[in-house]
Design a protein around this motif. Structure first.
Motif, PDB file in Angstrom:
ATOM      1  N   CYS A 508       0.814  -1.155   0.060  1.00 22.47           N
ATOM      2  CA  CYS A 508       0.075   0.005  -0.062  1.00 22.47           C
ATOM      3  C   CYS A 508       0.833   1.311   0.035  1.00 22.47           C
ATOM      4  O   CYS A 508       2.200   1.282  -0.188  1.00 22.47           O
ATOM      5  N   LEU A 509       0.334   2.365   0.072  1.00 27.63           N
ATOM      6  CA  LEU A 509       0.919   3.795   0.036  1.00 27.63           C
ATOM      7  C   LEU A 509       1.797   3.856   1.467  1.00 27.63           C
ATOM      8  O   LEU A 509       1.017   3.423   2.362  1.00 27.63           O
ATOM      9  N   PRO A 510       2.959   4.490   1.292  1.00 30.51           N
ATOM     10  CA  PRO A 510       3.344   4.761   2.709  1.00 30.51           C
ATOM     11  C   PRO A 510       2.409   5.754   3.584  1.00 30.51           C
ATOM     12  O   PRO A 510       1.643   6.417   3.121  1.00 30.51           O
ATOM     13  N   ARG A 511       2.438   5.339   4.836  1.00 29.01           N
ATOM     14  CA  ARG A 511       1.171   5.953   5.656  1.00 29.01           C
ATOM     15  C   ARG A 511       1.227   7.550   5.881  1.00 29.01           C
ATOM     16  O   ARG A 511       0.147   7.892   5.969  1.00 29.01           O
ATOM     17  N   ASP A 512       2.211   8.171   5.646  1.00 28.07           N
ATOM     18  CA  ASP A 512       1.943   9.651   5.981  1.00 28.07           C
ATOM     19  C   ASP A 512       2.206  10.465   4.495  1.00 28.07           C
ATOM     20  O   ASP A 512       2.280  11.715   4.430  1.00 28.07           O
ATOM     21  N   ILE A 513       2.108   9.560   3.435  1.00 27.83           N
ATOM     22  CA  ILE A 513       2.195  10.414   2.091  1.00 27.83           C
ATOM     23  C   ILE A 513       1.213  11.340   1.843  1.00 27.83           C
ATOM     24  O   ILE A 513      -0.091  10.947   2.037  1.00 27.83           O
ATOM     25  N   SER A 514       1.427  12.661   1.554  1.00 29.18           N
ATOM     26  CA  SER A 514       0.309  13.525   1.245  1.00 29.18           C
ATOM     27  C   SER A 514       0.553  14.024  -0.382  1.00 29.18           C
ATOM     28  O   SER A 514      -0.544  14.400  -0.899  1.00 29.18           O
ATOM     29  N   VAL A 515       1.348  13.697  -0.992  1.00 29.30           N
ATOM     30  CA  VAL A 515       1.551  14.167  -2.249  1.00 29.30           C
ATOM     31  C   VAL A 515       2.135  12.996  -3.294  1.00 29.30           C
ATOM     32  O   VAL A 515       3.129  12.482  -2.842  1.00 29.30           O
ATOM     33  N   LEU A 516       1.495  12.627  -4.552  1.00 26.59           N
ATOM     34  CA  LEU A 516       1.953  11.373  -5.094  1.00 26.59           C
ATOM     35  C   LEU A 516       1.673  11.898  -6.514  1.00 26.59           C
ATOM     36  O   LEU A 516       0.865  12.380  -6.983  1.00 26.59           O
ATOM     37  N   MET A 517       2.811  11.716  -7.560  1.00 27.69           N
ATOM     38  CA  MET A 517       2.887  11.816  -8.823  1.00 27.69           C
ATOM     39  C   MET A 517       3.047  10.519  -9.516  1.00 27.69           C
ATOM     40  O   MET A 517       4.038   9.625  -9.256  1.00 27.69           O
ATOM     41  N   ILE A 518       2.182  10.136 -10.438  1.00 28.03           N
ATOM     42  CA  ILE A 518       2.167   9.026 -11.319  1.00 28.03           C
ATOM     43  C   ILE A 518       2.198   9.191 -12.753  1.00 28.03           C
ATOM     44  O   ILE A 518       1.365   9.690 -13.183  1.00 28.03           O
ATOM     45  N   ILE A 519       3.726   9.067 -13.304  1.00 30.53           N
ATOM     46  CA  ILE A 519       3.507   9.624 -14.897  1.00 30.53           C
ATOM     47  C   ILE A 519       4.057   8.578 -15.690  1.00 30.53           C
ATOM     48  O   ILE A 519       5.371   7.717 -15.377  1.00 30.53           O
ATOM     49  N   ASP A 520       3.300   8.035 -16.461  1.00 30.15           N
ATOM     50  CA  ASP A 520       3.671   6.894 -17.295  1.00 30.15           C
ATOM     51  C   ASP A 520       4.189   5.883 -16.816  1.00 30.15           C
ATOM     52  O   ASP A 520       5.021   5.167 -16.993  1.00 30.15           O
ATOM     53  N   CYS A 521       3.468   5.335 -15.585  1.00 29.77           N
ATOM     54  CA  CYS A 521       3.207   4.221 -14.881  1.00 29.77           C
ATOM     55  C   CYS A 521       1.925   3.575 -14.498  1.00 29.77           C
ATOM     56  O   CYS A 521       1.595   3.514 -13.472  1.00 29.77           O
ATOM     57  N   ASP A 522       1.428   2.784 -15.720  1.00 32.61           N
ATOM     58  CA  ASP A 522       0.139   2.387 -15.588  1.00 32.61           C
ATOM     59  C   ASP A 522       0.317   1.155 -14.627  1.00 32.61           C
ATOM     60  O   ASP A 522      -0.714   0.724 -14.111  1.00 32.61           O
ATOM     61  N   ASN A 523       1.292   0.261 -14.575  1.00 28.68           N
ATOM     62  CA  ASN A 523       1.276  -0.751 -13.485  1.00 28.68           C
ATOM     63  C   ASN A 523       1.340  -0.297 -12.189  1.00 28.68           C
ATOM     64  O   ASN A 523       0.582  -0.925 -11.335  1.00 28.68           O
TER      65      ASN A 523
END
Length: 646
Positions: A508-523
């Motif tokens: 899962c996502l790290p527990r304290d993450i507030s900003v996430l960018m997914i660029i050309d990563c469909d998997n």
């Protein structure tokens, strides 16, 4: 201090050192105390002749007004022999008058005094050699009789910008060797010409401070013993015209003992005179931020000891003939006979920031090891760069194995690494880089695994770019007999993944993450949707800012949107299919900001009733049917870039 050295020192000094707040015998000479809020009442069977007092961890305790009063301390404690007083960890609202009773005091460190004055009795400390008042923003003046402190050699007034004038008697401090007036607002008198023993002078200012440095131009040439001079950002105040600048630079050229010259952030400086070639002992010249300098004089080659030159990139093109380290962006290139490289020029350097570029030109692992990078403890920002398609003389892993970063590194960037595996120090990164708060790994095309970044205790930002062979990014480890998942990345707030085609984030996502960018990563987009659907830990994700770009996955499959209750900002760019479901739109009901870089606007846009800010770019039309007005009424900001509106 190393534990063995510490134990040896304790054994030798025995009862001469007290670190528990009480004197254990009359032979105690050095005391470390933990409470400065009351008069010194140290338990002893007989008077102790204290030579040094250091208060520890007293940042929230106010220094007591009678702390050093001999009448209060005697007969329990005799401070008449005290030579060293360190108050750097105390809250000093007002420096006590009682400090004037320490007649033999030679070292006084009293930073960040909150009062607007210091007691006049301080000038009666005729034996004082070292005085540190740095960061005392409220001080408005020094005592008029400060010149009576004839033995003063080290004076630090950095950040005391409430002091506007120096007393006339200041000129009597003829023994000064070290003077720090950085980030101050005060006039500089011609009396500086009498400081003939001065070796260190810092007059740097912040851009928000206008400092009066007039009068120094005429006398700076008399400071013939200067070894370190910092004029960062203040030449405009010292020289009002080009002629005055030329006179000032000419004066600097006469300082034959100068070793370190800092002229950074002087944007009015347009040239360096040929006479700088006379500075034969100069080993560091810092010109970062002197954006109007286009070339350096040919006489630079005469500065035979010059090892470090900090210049902006646009100046470097004409400096290839100089055999020195050009910083902070150092470019490796082969020697004239192609048998070695210039990376060895980094041996004597210790900058705050360092980029080592074109590492493919390193000729041997021994060259990389010779610069002793791990010892450069001033470095905070460090970058290693290889040119991805370039031919290597040495395998990337062999080079990086020898470039162990110093533990002071807070930001690390590695680009173009072509080996399959990574060095041992990188696999033990928590041990080597405990202070790391940001790391970017770019174009690791062959690397199939990551170092244990999740164990870094202070990591706040992580970027993974162009890691084509990387398949898994684990955010937890299995512990205990029951095999429970323990989340890693205790402080990670921002994660960017770009061009990592095989990558999956598990579980899962790290527990304290507030900003996430997914660029050309469909998997990544798909794996997060799956893991969040099955993870209780994700149900209260604090993620507030999500960016998805260059995705071919239809939006109705972005299942992670079901599990982001705190999401306030969403950015979507160049995604192929934004068709989605009513269910997902319901989960976006709290969305406040949306940025779209799409040729067509999605019809569901008008359903976002909580939206306050909308940014549009490269959009061909804005036909939003009859409900368009409903959207416009709730918006407080609408930004349109390169868009045709119909």
């Amino acid at each position: 201090m190393h534990d063995l050295v510490h134990d040896l020192a304790r054994a030798i000094l025995a009862d001469q050192v007290n670190s528990n707040g009480s004197v254990m015998g009359n032979g105690c000479l050095y005391a470390f105390l933990t409470d400065c809020s009351k008069p010194l009442q140290l338990s002893a069977t007989s008077p102790a002749n204290i030579k040094a007092l250091h208060f520890l961890d007293c940042g929230k305790l106010e220094l007591h007004g009678d702390a050093f009063s001999l009448g209060t301390c005697l007969p329990v404690l005799d401070l008449s022999e005290c030579r060293v007083l360190d108050l750097s960890e105390c809250l000093i609202r007002k420096l006590p008058e009682s400090v004037g009773q320490l007649k033999l005091l030679r070292f006084l460190c009293a930073p960040r005094i909150r009062d607007h004055m210091i007691p006049n009795c301080i000038t009666e400390l005729s034996e004082l050699n070292y005085l540190n008042l740095r960061g005392s923003h409220n001080l408005s003046a020094l005592p008029d009789s400060i010149g009576d402190m004839k033995g003063l050699m080290h004076l630090d007034l950095s950040g005391c910008h409430g002091i506007r004038e120096l007393p006339k008697s200041f000129a009597e401090l003829k023994q000064l060797v070290h003077l720090d007036l950085s980030h101050c607002y005060m006039s500089i008198s011609k009396a500086f010409g009498g400081f003939t023993k001065l070796q260190y002078l810092n007059l740097s200012v912040q851009f928000i401070i206008v400092a009066n440095r007039r009068g120094l131009t005429e006398v700076i040439g008399n400071l013939t013993k200067l070894r370190y001079l910092n004029l960062s950002g203040c030449m405009h105040a010292m020289a009002q015209s080009k002629d005055q600048v030329d006179i000032l630079l000419g004066s600097l050229s006469t300082l034959s003992n100068l070793e370190h010259l800092d002229l950074t952030e002087n944007r009015g400086l347009s040239s360096i005179p040929e006479s700088f070639g006379n500075l034969r002992k100069l080993h560091t010249l810092d010109l970062i931020g002197c954006s109007n300098i286009e070339k350096l004089p040919d006489s630079m080659f005469q500065i035979v000891n010059l090892k470090v030159l900090n210049v902006d990139n646009f100046v470097k093109s004409g400096l290839s003939w100089l055999n020195l380290a050009l910083l902070p962006h150092f470019v490796v290139h082969p020697s004239s006979d192609k048998s070695s490289s210039n990376i060895t020029l980094l041996q004597p350097t210790n900058p705050d920031m360092l980029t080592i570029d074109r590492l493919e030109d390193v000729k041997s692992a021994e060259e990389a090891e010779s610069i002793k990078l791990i010892e450069k403890q001033k470095i905070k920002m460090l970058a290693f760069q290889w040119t991805v398609p370039a031919v290597r003389f040495v395998d990337d892993k062999e080079v990086l194995e020898k470039l162990v970063p110093p533990s002071s590194t807070q930001i690390l960037s590695i680009t173009g690494y072509r080996s399959v595996t990574i060095p041992d120090w990188f696999m033990s990164i928590r041990q080597y880089l405990p202070n790391l708060c940001k790391i970017n790994l770019c174009d690791f095309h062959k690397c199939k695994s990551l170092p244990p970044l999740g164990q870094l205790p202070n990591l706040l930002e992580l970027g993974l770019y162009g890691m084509e062979s990387l398949e898994e990014f684990n955010t937890a480890y299995t512990s205990g007999e029951g095999g429970a998942n323990e989340l890693m990345f205790p402080k990670l707030e921002a994660l960017t993944v770009e061009r990592c085609a095989k990558l999956r984030i598990q579980p899962c996502l790290p527990r304290d993450i507030s900003v996430l960018m997914i660029i050309d990563c469909d998997n990544v987009l798909l794996s997060l949707g799956e893991s969040l659907s099955h993870s209780a830990a994700s149900s209260s994700s604090p993620l507030t800012d999500l960016t998805v770009c260059s995705s071919k996955v239809p939006m109705h499959q972005w299942r992670l949107l079901h599990h982001l209750p705190a999401l306030r900002k969403l950015t979507i760019g160049r995604c192929s299919d934004l068709t989605t479901s009513t269910e997902i739109i319901e989960h976006l009901s709290s969305l406040e900001s949306l940025s779209l870089d799409q040729p067509e606007l999605p019809s569901w846009l008008v359903e976002l009733t909580s939206l306050q800010e909308l940014s549009l770019s490269t959009c061909r039309s804005m036909r939003l049917c009859h409900r368009r007005l409903r959207l416009e009424r709730c918006l407080s900001h609408l930004y349109v870039l390169s868009t045709s509106i119909h």
